[in-house]
Design a protein around this motif. Structure first.
Motif, short mmCIF file in Angstrom:
data_model
loop_
_atom_site.label_atom_id
_atom_site.label_comp_id
_atom_site.label_asym_id
_atom_site.label_seq_id
_atom_site.Cartn_x
_atom_site.Cartn_y
_atom_site.Cartn_z
N ALA A 153 46.29 29.07 48.58
CA ALA A 153 45.02 29.74 48.34
C ALA A 153 44.70 30.98 48.13
O ALA A 153 43.89 31.65 47.39
CB ALA A 153 44.23 28.95 49.77
N ALA A 154 45.68 31.85 48.74
CA ALA A 154 45.55 33.32 48.58
C ALA A 154 45.98 33.61 47.25
O ALA A 154 45.30 34.67 46.38
CB ALA A 154 46.40 33.94 49.64
N ARG A 155 46.76 32.88 46.74
CA ARG A 155 47.53 32.97 45.28
C ARG A 155 46.38 32.77 44.12
O ARG A 155 46.19 33.45 43.28
CB ARG A 155 48.75 32.09 45.12
CG ARG A 155 49.51 32.35 43.92
CD ARG A 155 50.66 31.84 43.62
NE ARG A 155 51.29 31.51 42.29
CZ ARG A 155 51.52 32.47 41.35
NH1 ARG A 155 51.64 33.87 41.78
NH2 ARG A 155 51.80 32.09 40.02
N LYS A 156 45.72 31.64 44.39
CA LYS A 156 44.95 31.41 43.55
C LYS A 156 43.52 32.30 43.64
O LYS A 156 43.03 32.63 42.61
CB LYS A 156 44.02 29.93 44.08
CG LYS A 156 44.96 28.90 43.39
CD LYS A 156 44.44 27.47 43.98
CE LYS A 156 43.08 27.11 43.88
NZ LYS A 156 42.58 25.67 44.29
N GLY A 157 43.16 32.85 44.91
CA GLY A 157 42.18 33.70 44.90
C GLY A 157 42.52 35.14 44.23
O GLY A 157 41.67 35.74 43.46
N TRP A 158 43.66 35.32 44.41
CA TRP A 158 44.18 36.82 43.63
C TRP A 158 44.24 36.55 42.22
O TRP A 158 43.64 37.60 41.59
CB TRP A 158 45.67 37.37 44.23
CG TRP A 158 46.17 38.16 43.74
CD1 TRP A 158 47.29 38.31 42.50
CD2 TRP A 158 45.60 39.76 43.81
NE1 TRP A 158 47.44 39.61 42.13
CE2 TRP A 158 46.54 40.38 42.65
CE3 TRP A 158 44.73 40.40 44.39
CZ2 TRP A 158 46.36 41.84 42.46
CZ3 TRP A 158 44.43 41.72 44.20
CH2 TRP A 158 45.48 42.48 43.26
N LEU A 159 44.92 35.53 41.77
CA LEU A 159 44.92 35.49 40.29
C LEU A 159 43.70 35.34 39.71
O LEU A 159 43.20 35.44 38.63
CB LEU A 159 45.66 34.17 40.13
CG LEU A 159 47.14 34.19 40.42
CD1 LEU A 159 48.21 33.16 40.18
CD2 LEU A 159 47.82 35.67 39.81
N THR A 179 35.17 36.76 47.74
CA THR A 179 36.65 36.45 47.41
C THR A 179 37.68 37.32 47.86
O THR A 179 38.66 36.77 48.29
CB THR A 179 36.70 36.05 45.79
OG1 THR A 179 35.52 34.98 45.60
CG2 THR A 179 38.03 35.32 45.36
N ALA A 180 37.51 38.35 47.31
CA ALA A 180 38.49 39.26 47.77
C ALA A 180 38.58 39.57 49.26
O ALA A 180 39.97 39.64 49.96
CB ALA A 180 38.27 40.69 47.30
N MET A 181 37.67 39.60 50.01
CA MET A 181 37.86 39.72 51.56
C MET A 181 38.52 38.34 52.12
O MET A 181 39.29 38.77 53.07
CB MET A 181 36.24 40.05 52.23
CG MET A 181 35.76 41.42 51.79
SD MET A 181 34.36 41.80 52.85
CE MET A 181 33.08 41.25 51.39
N PHE A 182 38.10 37.20 51.64
CA PHE A 182 38.67 36.02 52.05
C PHE A 182 40.23 35.73 51.75
O PHE A 182 40.93 35.52 52.49
CB PHE A 182 37.64 34.71 51.65
CG PHE A 182 36.56 34.88 51.94
CD1 PHE A 182 35.91 35.48 53.10
CD2 PHE A 182 35.60 34.16 51.61
CE1 PHE A 182 34.79 35.41 53.32
CE2 PHE A 182 34.17 33.91 51.69
CZ PHE A 182 33.68 34.75 52.77
N THR A 183 40.52 36.23 50.45
CA THR A 183 41.64 36.53 50.09
C THR A 183 42.37 37.22 51.01
O THR A 183 43.62 37.16 51.31
CB THR A 183 41.77 36.86 48.45
OG1 THR A 183 41.09 35.61 47.80
CG2 THR A 183 43.18 36.68 47.97
#
Length: 142
Positions: A83-89, A59-63
């Protein structure tokens, strides 16, 4: 691969004869990954398996790759920024009281056995999960 391609594209001159091909591969990968992001923002240990557990290093690498793409205007800000915001949160909820990232899949070898992957150990504080989360934070600050 996602994080590596994002970093490569940051460094590679647009004049490089392979730039467009690499960019296309990167964008194709991001579009494919987008389809498998869980509603809470995570990706699973087996990306296309809805029964697999949510895993932090992927998840971190894709984000990171998506943050980098949005920041460099390679990816649509509306779609991939969300999508990146959702991944980070989602990721930051996996940091424990000792500042360790949990749910990091232990290293795997190649095996043609779904259960083998589902049964992989879930590490806490493993640098394979800690580092990509820090990459995300750095990418957000760029």
């Amino acid at each position: 691969m996602a994080a590596g391609m994002a970093e490569l594209l940051r460094s590679l001159p647009k004049s490089n004869p392979n730039y467009e091909r690499i960019m296309k591969g990167y964008k194709d990968m991001m579009a494919s990954l987008l389809k498998y992001q869980a509603p809470n923002g995570m990706w699973r240990q087996l990306i296309d398996d809805p029964e697999a557990w949510e895993e932090t290093s992927s998840t971190a690498m894709f984000t990171f790759a998506m943050i980098t793409g949005v920041k460099n205007s390679w990816l649509d800000k509306e779609v991939y920024g969300k999508a990146a915001r959702k991944g980070w949160l989602a990721l930051i909820t996996y940091i424990n009281e000792n500042d360790e990232v949990r749910e990091v899949c232990e290293g795997t070898n190649k095996k043609n056995d779904r259960q083998y992957y589902l049964d992989r150990k879930r590490n806490i504080g493993d640098l394979h999960g800690q580092a990509p989360l820090l990459w995300c934070a750095t990418a957000l600050l760029r």
